[in-house]
Design an enzyme around this catalytic site. Structure first.
Site, PDB file in Angstrom:
ATOM      1  N   ASP A 188       0.875  -1.161   0.000  1.00 15.13           N
ATOM      2  CA  ASP A 188       0.000   0.000   0.000  1.00 15.13           C
ATOM      3  C   ASP A 188       0.923   1.223   0.000  1.00 15.13           C
ATOM      4  OD1 ASP A 188      -2.098   1.749   0.027  1.00 15.13           O
ATOM      5  OD2 ASP A 188      -3.142   0.824   1.704  1.00 15.13           O
TER       6      ASP A 188
HETATM    7  C1  BGC Z   1      -4.966   3.362   0.098  1.00 14.48           C
HETATM    8  C2  BGC Z   1      -5.060   2.396  -1.069  1.00 14.48           C
HETATM    9  C3  BGC Z   1      -4.931   3.168  -2.353  1.00 14.48           C
HETATM   10  C4  BGC Z   1      -3.596   3.900  -2.343  1.00 14.48           C
HETATM   11  C5  BGC Z   1      -3.372   4.725  -3.593  1.00 14.48           C
HETATM   12  C6  BGC Z   1      -3.724   4.215   0.024  1.00 14.48           C
HETATM   13  O1  BGC Z   1      -3.782   5.236   0.972  1.00 14.48           O
HETATM   14  O2  BGC Z   1      -4.973   2.639   1.315  1.00 14.48           O
HETATM   15  O3  BGC Z   1      -6.290   1.715  -1.025  1.00 14.48           O
HETATM   16  O4  BGC Z   1      -5.028   2.297  -3.450  1.00 14.48           O
HETATM   17  O5  BGC Z   1      -3.587   4.802  -1.244  1.00 14.48           O
HETATM   18  O6  BGC Z   1      -4.214   5.807  -3.618  1.00 14.48           O
END
Ligand code: BGC
Length: 856
Positions: free
Chosen positions: A272
């Site tokens: 993530d």
């Molecule tokens: C989120 C993800 C997301 C990523 C990119 C993170 O903060 O937890 O679900 O895909 O950001 O935006």
């Protein structure tokens, strides 16, 4: 005994027609697409494409080049190696649309959010939504959609529950499989997230969630396993949190042993965003891609670790090979790299989103057939509530897109009822913002923003490096603001003229990651230096700082906001909000209006101040004075119809005072028309509750253990989440899991079981077409003796649509694991032989038939 897995399907059979990989072997014969009972030793492995050529390509890369493939270059792209013919690959959020690389760029189609999709109980419909999202992803020049979000609702207050699907692993798995198959049918990899245990936003990037093995296997891992083994998901995103010690991104046990080893996953695992915290552990665990870029923990650090012998070079090679292998399957090596970002807006997409929105709307209560509303029976209708004029079509955070089209309840009802000669009146009733909203357009003029290299330049009177019209009052800078300005360090000044329409104290709010100060006519009014940390910008920013200042109606003032991104590491952003103190009693005004009409439609709910990534809710109460608003309207209204527009449960202390309640979730861009279709009875309310609605938050599972203490989240309720908790301990919910009424009158008769299915005859005796969801729960009278054995759980469902007077035989396929449990000692699925009950009904509390069966 090895763990057994669901069906495997070939990569080629699922990645069509966008996959244009050049060096492809013929597809192996397809397996049947339905779930079949898993046999011992069955694994969900599939043929890898072009083994020899991929080997040759990977071996032509230097160590540095291989390592470069293992981290993004920016927020949304992987590295390119043009000298080897390897282009970059773009990824995009996910899951309620495909946003592309910015929140403000080309607009995107917005589909219903996770709970709305799960409420359809219709995996085939969700597969069509998935395919639409696959096309959207391609339109954004991307090959990976960062979706779906499949964590379970452990508690009703999880900040991202709206994005996830359900409290039940079987329902979540079925919906996930539909979604992933749909997305991947367009040559796009679905990146299923967040693996695993990201069930709270509380300390989400650090919390250590302690989940016992059986609970993990039978509950939280289920949707991931289904995505991999049945839908052949090509990407997985590791969760931010720790699981039983290590970060999920560093968990060899989860990534290498379970995901790749037991489930045969051959796709890529990415972190993530900023969720990788190691150079060594992550690569050793099998995590392929660090996101976003530029790298923090890989690059030269990983090269050095390999050269010093700390990390085995074969791990880097294997991860880089997986990156190329997935790109190859997608056709992303030969497609010339990420294309332009474009907007699609097709009438058939709008109509699919509209019907899917309606298919997820759940009619909770309908006294004396208050719904559907017959336009010929009413002359004046009041449309009331904070979500009426502008409803919430999606939740907040990374799931947000810039929608291509929006239809809201008031506009749609006014069109349709107005067209039928009904007078539609409206009142806001109350406000629900937690942070001050952006100013009304008519208060503001001449809004500009000037950028400077440093705070000293800004304060010292240096000319700005760039000036432009202020695009909006909520600013986020994921990239450098412009050429010559780096996102790591810059300053800016927003200036505009504010002309108040009322005299009195006005509230001014600033929210930032960094430092912001607000001046009115040169006087310092607000400074967020000491604002509380957390609560904005995905949890990274500060809480809104609010100050009051006296203004006079019609007398324009000059407002200046200075922002410096000092101390802002991962993100930079500034939000400005303004409001006069409201003196009118909006609740009383709405009730006065309601008293003059034949029916009141009260549209209440939440918004992204309450349901968003970065924080959990602390209550399930409707925000603001909405409960009071409903009660006051109900006292005087001839008919009160409440529409709840929220992504997860809310309490309903007024439930017995109103005539009808429709729960509509976040239904996507066609919200207004989908709602009108259901309210006027053009479409039967097709949704059933994918989550239990509790009476009080205190009644809900995990209440005593959420959100954890001292950095540790203990899942002490084990498998007893959702209806398993209420049904096992005998606690009355407000509305049970699976509940939802139809306008038709449908009966279920003659239930029998055999060969892994339950059969029943479903009859619509009424004069209206209708929808029913036949649900099958299994009850084990003996159980496994564990304290968290549930009294029953869902093992199958089928949705049927029936014409007036129609009777039909329906088959409900049972989950092949309907009589199995995870045997911790044997580290395998196991069947306890003996008697079971199959309970056939339409919610966990409304069982029409009980079938005695024997397992094993
Ligand atoms: C989120 C993800 C997301 C990523 C990119 C993170 O903060 O937890 O679900 O895909 O950001 O935006």
């Amino acid at each position: 005994m090895p763990a057994v897995c669901r069906d495997a399907r070939s990569v080629q059979s699922l990645l069509l027609p966008g996959a244009r990989g050049p060096r492809r072997r013929p597809a192996p014969a397809e397996q049947p697409s339905s779930v079949r009972p898993r046999s011992e030793g069955e694994r969900c492995s599939f043929a890898t494409v072009n083994d020899a050529e991929l080997d040759a390509l990977i071996d032509a890369l230097t160590l540095e080049e291989q390592v470069s493939l293992l981290a993004g270059t920016d927020n949304w792209h992987t590295a390119e190696l043009p000298q080897h013919g390897i282009p970059a690959m773009r990824v995009t959020d996910g899951p309620a649309g495909a946003r592309g690389t910015t929140f403000t760029g080309p607009s995107s189609v917005n589909v219903p959010s996770g709970t709305a999709l799960a409420a359809t109980f219709d995996p085939a419909l969700v597969e069509r939504i998935g395919a639409l999202l696959g096309r959207e992803t391609r339109a954004k020049g991307a090959r990976v959609l960062l979706a779906p979000t499949v964590n379970l609702h452990r508690t009703p207050v999880g900040g991202r529950n709206f994005e996830c699907q359900s409290e039940d692993p079987h329902l979540s798995s079925r919906i996930t499989v539909g979604y992933v198959k749909g997305v991947q049918s367009e040559g796009v990899a679905a990146c299923v997230k967040h693996f695993v245990g990201n069930d709270t936003e509380h300390e989400r990037t650090t919390i250590d969630n302690r989940i016992d093995e059986r609970t993990l296997r039978e509950m939280y891992l289920q949707p991931f396993e289904a995505a991999v083994c049945e839908a052949n998901a090509q990407a997985i995103m590791a969760a931010y949190n720790r699981i039983n010690g290590p970060f999920a991104a560093d968990s060899k046990e989860l990534i290498t042993d379970v995901l790749r080893g037991e489930w045969g996953f051959t796709g890529i695992v990415m972190s993530d965003w900023f969720g990788l915290h190691s150079t060594v552990e992550g690569i050793e665990a099998g995590l392929d891609l660090e996101m976003p870029g530029p790298t923090r923990d890989r690059g030269a650090k990983l090269v050095a670790a390999v050269e010093s012998g700390t990390v085995d070079a074969s791990l880097v090679r294997a991860a880089a090979r997986r990156m190329l292998s997935v790109m190859d399957r997608l056709g992303a090596i030969t497609d010339g790299g990420p294309g332009p970002e474009t907007t699609r807006d097709a009438p058939e997409d709008r109509s699919l989103i509209r019907s899917t929105g309606a298919a997820g709307m759940v009619l909770l209560r309908n006294e004396a057939n208050a719904l559907p509303l017959d336009p010929t029976s009413v002359r004046r209708v009041a449309v009331i509530g904070p979500n009426a004029a502008k409803g919430r079509i999606m939740g907040g955070g990374s799931a947000m897109v810039n929608p291509v089209h929006e239809v809201h309840p008031l506009g749609s009802l006014r069109d349709r009822l107005g067209g039928a000669g009904v007078e539609v009146l409206d009142a806001v009733g109350c406000t629900i913002h937690r942070t001050l909203p952006p100013p009304r357009r008519d208060w503001v003029s001449n809004a500009t923003i000037d950028y400077f290299a440093t705070a000293e330049d800004m304060n010292g009177g240096a000319p700005p490096l760039r000036s432009e019209d202020l695009p909006r009052f909520s600013l986020i800078w994921p990239e450098d603001p412009s050429e010559g300005l780096t996102r790591e360090l810059f300053a800016c000044r927003v200036t505009f003229s504010l002309t108040p329409d009322v005299s009195g104290p006005w509230s001014f709010g600033i929210t930032s990651v960094g430092r912001a100060r607000l001046f009115v006519d040169g006087e310092l009014v607000a400074d967020d230096e000491h604002a509380a940390p957390g609560g904005s910008f995905f949890g990274i920013g500060k809480a809104q700082f609010v100050a009051s200042h006296e203004l006079g109606a019609g007398r324009a003032v000059r407002v200046t906001v200075e922002y410096v991104n000092e101390g802002a590491g991962l993100m930079r952003g500034l939000i400005m909000g303004f409001d006069p103190h409201v003196i009118d009693d909006l609740v009383a005004a709405a009730a006065r209006l309601a008293a003059t009409t034949d029916a009141s439609i009260v549209i209440v709910g939440t918004n992204d101040d309450w349901e968003a990534e970065g924080y959990d809710r602390t209550t399930i109460a409707l925000p603001g004075r909405q409960d009071e608003l409903i009660s006051e309207v109900a006292k005087v209204s001839a008919r009160t119809i409440v529409v709840v527009n929220a992504g997860s449960p809310v309490a309903m202390p007024w439930i017995d005072e109103v005539d009808a309640v429709l729960f509509v979730w976040f239904p996507g861009q066609e919200f207004g028309d989908a709602l009108t279709d259901v309210l006027l009875g053009d479409v039967d309310p097709g949704g059933r509750l994918p989550v239990t609605l509790p009476r009080r938050l205190e009644d809900s599972p995990a209440f005593e253990h959420h959100p954890g203490r001292n950095g540790v989240g203990r899942y002490l309720e084990g498998r007893l989440i959702g209806y398993r908790h209420y049904d096992t301990i005998g606690r009355e919910p407000l509305f049970p899991f699976g509940h939802g009424l139809s306008y038709a009158s449908i009966s279920i008769d003659g239930a029998t079981s055999g060969d892994g299915v339950v059969r029943a005859t479903v009859t619509n005796a009424g004069g209206r077409a209708g929808v029913e969801v036949i649900q099958v729960y299994v009850h084990d009278p003996v159980g496994t003796g564990a304290p968290d054995d549930a009294v029953q759980h869902l093992v199958g469902f089928a949705k049927v649509e029936l014409a007036p007077g129609e009777s039909r035989s329906v088959e409900v396929a049972l989950d092949p694991r309907w009589a199995m449990h995870w045997d911790v000692a044997a580290h395998a699925w196991s069947t306890r032989a003996g008697a079971r009950e199959l309970r056939v009904g339409r919610s966990s509390r409304r069982i029409d038939h009980v079938l005695a069966v024997t397992a094993g």
